[in-house]
Write a protein that holds these residues in place. Structure first.
Motif, PDB file in Angstrom:
ATOM      1  N   ARG A  50       0.838  -1.207   0.000  1.00 36.72           N
ATOM      2  CA  ARG A  50       0.000   0.000   0.000  1.00 36.72           C
ATOM      3  C   ARG A  50       0.867   1.250   0.000  1.00 36.72           C
ATOM      4  O   ARG A  50       0.536   2.236  -0.659  1.00 36.72           O
ATOM      5  CB  ARG A  50      -0.949  -0.019   1.202  1.00 36.72           C
ATOM      6  CG  ARG A  50      -1.968   1.100   1.167  1.00 36.72           C
ATOM      7  CD  ARG A  50      -3.246   0.736   1.889  1.00 36.72           C
ATOM      8  NE  ARG A  50      -4.406   1.009   1.056  1.00 36.72           N
ATOM      9  CZ  ARG A  50      -5.662   0.898   1.489  1.00 36.72           C
ATOM     10  NH1 ARG A  50      -5.921   0.511   2.722  1.00 36.72           N
ATOM     11  NH2 ARG A  50      -6.660   1.168   0.680  1.00 36.72           N
ATOM     12  N   ASP A  84     -18.064  10.883  -1.544  1.00 36.66           N
ATOM     13  CA  ASP A  84     -18.720   9.650  -1.141  1.00 36.66           C
ATOM     14  C   ASP A  84     -20.071   9.578  -1.841  1.00 36.66           C
ATOM     15  O   ASP A  84     -20.618  10.609  -2.261  1.00 36.66           O
ATOM     16  CB  ASP A  84     -18.910   9.577   0.373  1.00 36.66           C
ATOM     17  CG  ASP A  84     -18.917   8.135   0.890  1.00 36.66           C
ATOM     18  OD1 ASP A  84     -19.005   7.206   0.057  1.00 36.66           O
ATOM     19  OD2 ASP A  84     -18.804   7.947   2.113  1.00 36.66           O
ATOM     20  N   SER A  97     -17.237   4.796   0.066  1.00 36.47           N
ATOM     21  CA  SER A  97     -16.001   4.890   0.847  1.00 36.47           C
ATOM     22  C   SER A  97     -15.770   3.627   1.669  1.00 36.47           C
ATOM     23  O   SER A  97     -14.632   3.170   1.825  1.00 36.47           O
ATOM     24  CB  SER A  97     -16.045   6.111   1.772  1.00 36.47           C
ATOM     25  OG  SER A  97     -17.161   6.039   2.649  1.00 36.47           O
ATOM     26  N   THR A  98     -16.839   3.044   2.191  1.00 38.34           N
ATOM     27  CA  THR A  98     -16.714   1.805   2.959  1.00 38.34           C
ATOM     28  C   THR A  98     -16.306   0.643   2.064  1.00 38.34           C
ATOM     29  O   THR A  98     -15.446  -0.177   2.424  1.00 38.34           O
ATOM     30  CB  THR A  98     -18.041   1.478   3.666  1.00 38.34           C
ATOM     31  OG1 THR A  98     -18.386   2.552   4.541  1.00 38.34           O
ATOM     32  CG2 THR A  98     -17.936   0.188   4.468  1.00 38.34           C
ATOM     33  N   GLN A 101     -12.670   0.834   1.256  1.00 36.64           N
ATOM     34  CA  GLN A 101     -11.853   0.341   2.351  1.00 36.64           C
ATOM     35  C   GLN A 101     -11.853  -1.179   2.394  1.00 36.64           C
ATOM     36  O   GLN A 101     -10.798  -1.813   2.546  1.00 36.64           O
ATOM     37  CB  GLN A 101     -12.374   0.902   3.672  1.00 36.64           C
ATOM     38  CG  GLN A 101     -11.565   0.478   4.894  1.00 36.64           C
ATOM     39  CD  GLN A 101     -12.079   1.125   6.174  1.00 36.64           C
ATOM     40  OE1 GLN A 101     -12.956   1.969   6.152  1.00 36.64           O
ATOM     41  NE2 GLN A 101     -11.520   0.712   7.294  1.00 36.64           N
ATOM     42  N   TYR A 104      -9.608  -2.656  -0.461  1.00 37.38           N
ATOM     43  CA  TYR A 104      -8.232  -2.164  -0.591  1.00 37.38           C
ATOM     44  C   TYR A 104      -8.076  -1.209  -1.772  1.00 37.38           C
ATOM     45  O   TYR A 104      -7.037  -1.198  -2.445  1.00 37.38           O
ATOM     46  CB  TYR A 104      -7.249  -3.329  -0.746  1.00 37.38           C
ATOM     47  CG  TYR A 104      -7.184  -4.248   0.453  1.00 37.38           C
ATOM     48  CD1 TYR A 104      -6.191  -4.102   1.421  1.00 37.38           C
ATOM     49  CD2 TYR A 104      -8.115  -5.274   0.615  1.00 37.38           C
ATOM     50  CE1 TYR A 104      -6.128  -4.953   2.512  1.00 37.38           C
ATOM     51  CE2 TYR A 104      -8.070  -6.133   1.709  1.00 37.38           C
ATOM     52  CZ  TYR A 104      -7.070  -5.967   2.652  1.00 37.38           C
ATOM     53  OH  TYR A 104      -7.020  -6.806   3.732  1.00 37.38           O
ATOM     54  N   ASP A 106      -7.284   2.243  -3.268  1.00 43.45           N
ATOM     55  CA  ASP A 106      -6.541   3.437  -2.865  1.00 43.45           C
ATOM     56  C   ASP A 106      -7.070   4.704  -3.530  1.00 43.45           C
ATOM     57  O   ASP A 106      -6.931   5.799  -2.976  1.00 43.45           O
ATOM     58  CB  ASP A 106      -5.064   3.274  -3.226  1.00 43.45           C
ATOM     59  CG  ASP A 106      -4.429   2.077  -2.543  1.00 43.45           C
ATOM     60  OD1 ASP A 106      -4.774   1.813  -1.370  1.00 43.45           O
ATOM     61  OD2 ASP A 106      -3.601   1.398  -3.176  1.00 43.45           O
ATOM     62  N   GLY A 120     -12.243   9.794  -4.880  1.00 45.48           N
ATOM     63  CA  GLY A 120     -11.968   9.379  -3.515  1.00 45.48           C
ATOM     64  C   GLY A 120     -10.603   8.740  -3.384  1.00 45.48           C
ATOM     65  O   GLY A 120     -10.118   8.079  -4.307  1.00 45.48           O
ATOM     66  N   TYR A 121      -9.974   8.953  -2.213  1.00 39.82           N
ATOM     67  CA  TYR A 121      -8.632   8.437  -1.957  1.00 39.82           C
ATOM     68  C   TYR A 121      -8.596   7.717  -0.616  1.00 39.82           C
ATOM     69  O   TYR A 121      -9.353   8.026   0.307  1.00 39.82           O
ATOM     70  CB  TYR A 121      -7.606   9.581  -1.949  1.00 39.82           C
ATOM     71  CG  TYR A 121      -7.453  10.249  -3.288  1.00 39.82           C
ATOM     72  CD1 TYR A 121      -6.515   9.784  -4.201  1.00 39.82           C
ATOM     73  CD2 TYR A 121      -8.254  11.334  -3.645  1.00 39.82           C
ATOM     74  CE1 TYR A 121      -6.381  10.382  -5.449  1.00 39.82           C
ATOM     75  CE2 TYR A 121      -8.126  11.936  -4.886  1.00 39.82           C
ATOM     76  CZ  TYR A 121      -7.187  11.465  -5.785  1.00 39.82           C
ATOM     77  OH  TYR A 121      -7.068  12.055  -7.021  1.00 39.82           O
ATOM     78  N   ALA A 122      -7.673   6.758  -0.490  1.00 41.80           N
ATOM     79  CA  ALA A 122      -7.464   6.028   0.754  1.00 41.80           C
ATOM     80  C   ALA A 122      -6.006   5.600   0.804  1.00 41.80           C
ATOM     81  O   ALA A 122      -5.236   5.845  -0.134  1.00 41.80           O
ATOM     82  CB  ALA A 122      -8.396   4.829   0.836  1.00 41.80           C
ATOM     83  N   GLY A 123      -5.629   4.948   1.899  1.00 42.47           N
ATOM     84  CA  GLY A 123      -4.244   4.524   2.029  1.00 42.47           C
ATOM     85  C   GLY A 123      -3.300   5.706   1.988  1.00 42.47           C
ATOM     86  O   GLY A 123      -3.534   6.728   2.633  1.00 42.47           O
ATOM     87  N   SER A 389      -5.626   0.149  -6.681  1.00 48.39           N
ATOM     88  CA  SER A 389      -5.793  -0.627  -5.454  1.00 48.39           C
ATOM     89  C   SER A 389      -4.475  -1.241  -5.001  1.00 48.39           C
ATOM     90  O   SER A 389      -3.481  -1.231  -5.727  1.00 48.39           O
ATOM     91  CB  SER A 389      -6.812  -1.754  -5.675  1.00 48.39           C
ATOM     92  OG  SER A 389      -7.987  -1.297  -6.313  1.00 48.39           O
TER      93      SER A 389
END
Length: 419
Positions: A50, A84, A97-98, A101, A104, A106, A120-123, A389
Motif C-alpha cells: 500500500r 462519497d 467509501s466503505t 476500504q 483495498y 486506494d 476518492g482516496y485512501a491509504g 488498489s
C-alpha cells in the motif's frame, strides 16, 4: 488566514500554532515514512504494497514519463465531485467509501458524460502521487503502438524478427505484431503468479525487481537478455493466452522502429497529448529496459484522462491523438466462443490490442492490472471508472477481494449513476 491566526490570542496563538504545525509535520512524516521490512522480497505484497505502490521511484529505479510544460487538460467537475456516494451492494445501500476500504481501493475516479462525479482516496494515495498501474501499463503500451503505427513506423503484419533481430530465435520471433497485440503469439510464457518457477516470476527476478528465496539461482540480467531466451510453443500461435512478456517485446519493437526510449515515446505520443497533470514514471530493470508490461505509475486523475481518451475514440479536445478506427476496432469485437476463462452465460469476452472486452453487448472495455488496477470504459453509458488498489496479492488475497468483486463494484457504480 489559518485557523490559528483567527482564533488565538497573540502569545498563545504563536505557541499553539507552532505546536500544531509540529504535530502536522509529524503526522505527514509518519504517513510518508518508509515501512519497516519493505525490501525487494516484500514490496509487491500486502500490507507493505500500500505504501510501495505510491512511492515507486523510492522502491525501484524509474524513468520519468514527462507531461507537457503547458497547462493540463482540465477535468470538468473536479471542484464539485462527490467524495462519497451511496450504491446498492448485495441488496442493501452502502457507502462507496466503505466499499473502497473493504476492497483495498486506494483511489477511485468516476467520470460521467465528461464530468468527474466522484473522486476518492485512501491509504497513502493523494491527487499528486503516482500509483503503480501494473498491467494497465499494457493498455498504454497498446495506445502508444497505435500512434506509432498511424505514422507508418511499424507494420502490424510484419514479424518481431523484422524489427528486433535479437529476438529472431525467441518464442516471439516469427509472430506478427498483430499477433502480439492480441496475445496470440507462440511463446511458451507462463503467467502463473503463485509459482516461483513461472516465466513471469523468473522475469521479476531476472530484472532485479523481486529478490529473496524465490529468486535463488536466477541471474539478474535484465529483459534485453532474458526475453531472447524465452522459448516457443508453436501450438499456441493464434490462440489467446495471457503473457506479460509479450507486451515487453512490443515495447522493444517500438524502440527499434523509432530509435527512441519507450518512456519517451509514451510521453510524446500519449502523456503530453492528453494534457496530463503530473509526470508519470516507469520502472527500469538492471539492464535499462523500461517495463512496459507492468511498470508504469501515474496519478489517479491522469489514469482517468487515459480512460477518457479511449471513450472519446482517441480524441482529446480537438486533437485526434489516436486513430478513431483503432479504438472502434477494440470496442466492436464480438468475442470468442473458445475463451479460455470462465464467463457468465451470454457474455462473449475477448482480448484486443492489450485491452479486455467484456463482451456484454454494451461495448464495455477495460484495462486491468493485478492487485486491483482498472480503467473501465463504458461507451453506452458514457462512463469512465478509474480504480487503483493494493490488494494483498495478485488475485486478491483477502475475503471478498477479487476481480469478480471489483466488477461487481463497477456495476454498482454504473447502476447508481443510471447506466
Amino acid at each position: 488566514m489559518t485557523l490559528c491566526t483567527r482564533t488565538l490570542a497573540p502569545l498563545a496563538k504563536t505557541l499553539s500554532c507552532l505546536s500544531l504545525l509540529s504535530l502536522a509535520g509529524a503526522a505527514i512524516g509518519a504517513e510518508d515514512q518508509r515501512p519497516v521490512g519493505l525490501n525487494g522480497a516484500s514490496w509487491q505484497f500486502g500490507p507493505l504494497n500500500r505504501w510501495a505502490y505510491t512511492h515507486m521511484s523510492e522502491v525501484l529505479p524509474s524513468k520519468p514519463i514527462r507531461r507537457s510544460v503547458g497547462s493540463p487538460t482540465p477535468l470538468s467537475g473536479l471542484d464539485t465531485a462527490a467524495t462519497d456516494m451511496m450504491v446498492s451492494w448485495e441488496g442493501s445501500p452502502a457507502k462507496l467509501s466503505t466499499l473502497m476500504q473493504d476492497q483495498y481501493v486506494d483511489g477511485l475516479l468516476v467520470i460521467k458524460d465528461g464530468t468527474v462525479v466522484f473522486e476518492g482516496y485512501a491509504g497513502t494515495l493523494t491527487p499528486e502521487r503516482t500509483h503503480l498501474l501494473w498491467s494497465v501499463s499494457k493498455t498504454i503500451t497498446g495506445l502508444t503502438a497505435a500512434s506509432v503505427a498511424a505514422d507508418g513506423l511499424i507494420d502490424l503484419d510484419k514479424t518481431v524478427a523484422d524489427y528486433v533481430p535479437a529476438l529472431k530465435d525467441s518464442g516471439w520471433g516469427p509472430d506478427t505484431l498483430r499477433d502480439l497485440l492480441d496475445m496470440r503469439d507462440g511463446s511458451e510464457w507462463n503467467e502463473d503468479y503463485a509459482a516461483a518457477d513461472s516465466t513471469v516470476r523468473r522475469q521479476d527476478c531476472s530484472d532485479g525487481l523481486l529478490t529473496g528465496p524465490d529468486c535463488e539461482g536466477v541471474p539478474v540480467i535484465g529483459n534485453y537478455l532474458f526475453l531472447p531466451a524465452v522459448g516457443r510453443m508453436p501450438g499456441r500461435q493464434g490462440s489467446f493466452v495471457y503473457k506479460s512478456g509479450t507486451t515487453d517485446v512490443i515495447a522493444w519493437v517500438l524502440e527499434a522502429a523509432t530509435g527512441k526510449r519507450f518512456a519517451d515515446l509514451v510521453a510524446e505520443r500519449i502523456w503530453q497529448r492528453i494534457g496530463a497533470e503530473q509526470d508519470a514514471g516507469i520502472t527500469v530493470d538492471t539492464g535499462g529496459f523500461t517495463l512496459a508490461s507492468g511498470g508504469m505509475h501515474a496519478t489517479l486523475r491522469d489514469v482517468g484522462r487515459v480512460g477518457q481518451l479511449i471513450l472519446n475514440r482517441g480524441k482529446n479536445g480537438d486533437d485526434q491523438v489516436l486513430p478513431a478506427a483503432w479504438i472502434d476496432d477494440i470496442v466492436s469485437r464480438n468475442g470468442s466462443r473458445s475463451w479460455p476463462y470462465e464467463a457468465p452465460t451470454g457474455i462473449r469476452p475477448y482480448y484486443r490490442s492489450f485491452m479486455w472486452g467484456l463482451g456484454d453487448g454494451r461495448g464495455s472495455i477495460q484495462a486491468r492490472g493485478v492487485h486491483g488496477q482498472l480503467i473501465h470504459v463504458a461507451p453506452e453509458s458514457n462512463t469512465v471508472i478509474a480504480m487503483l488498489s493494493s490488494w494483498p496479492d495478485a488475485e486478491g488475497g483477502a475475503p471478498n477481494v477479487s476481480g469478480a468483486t471489483q466488477q461487481q463494484l463497477v456495476n454498482a457504480i454504473e447502476t447508481a449513476l443510471g447506466r
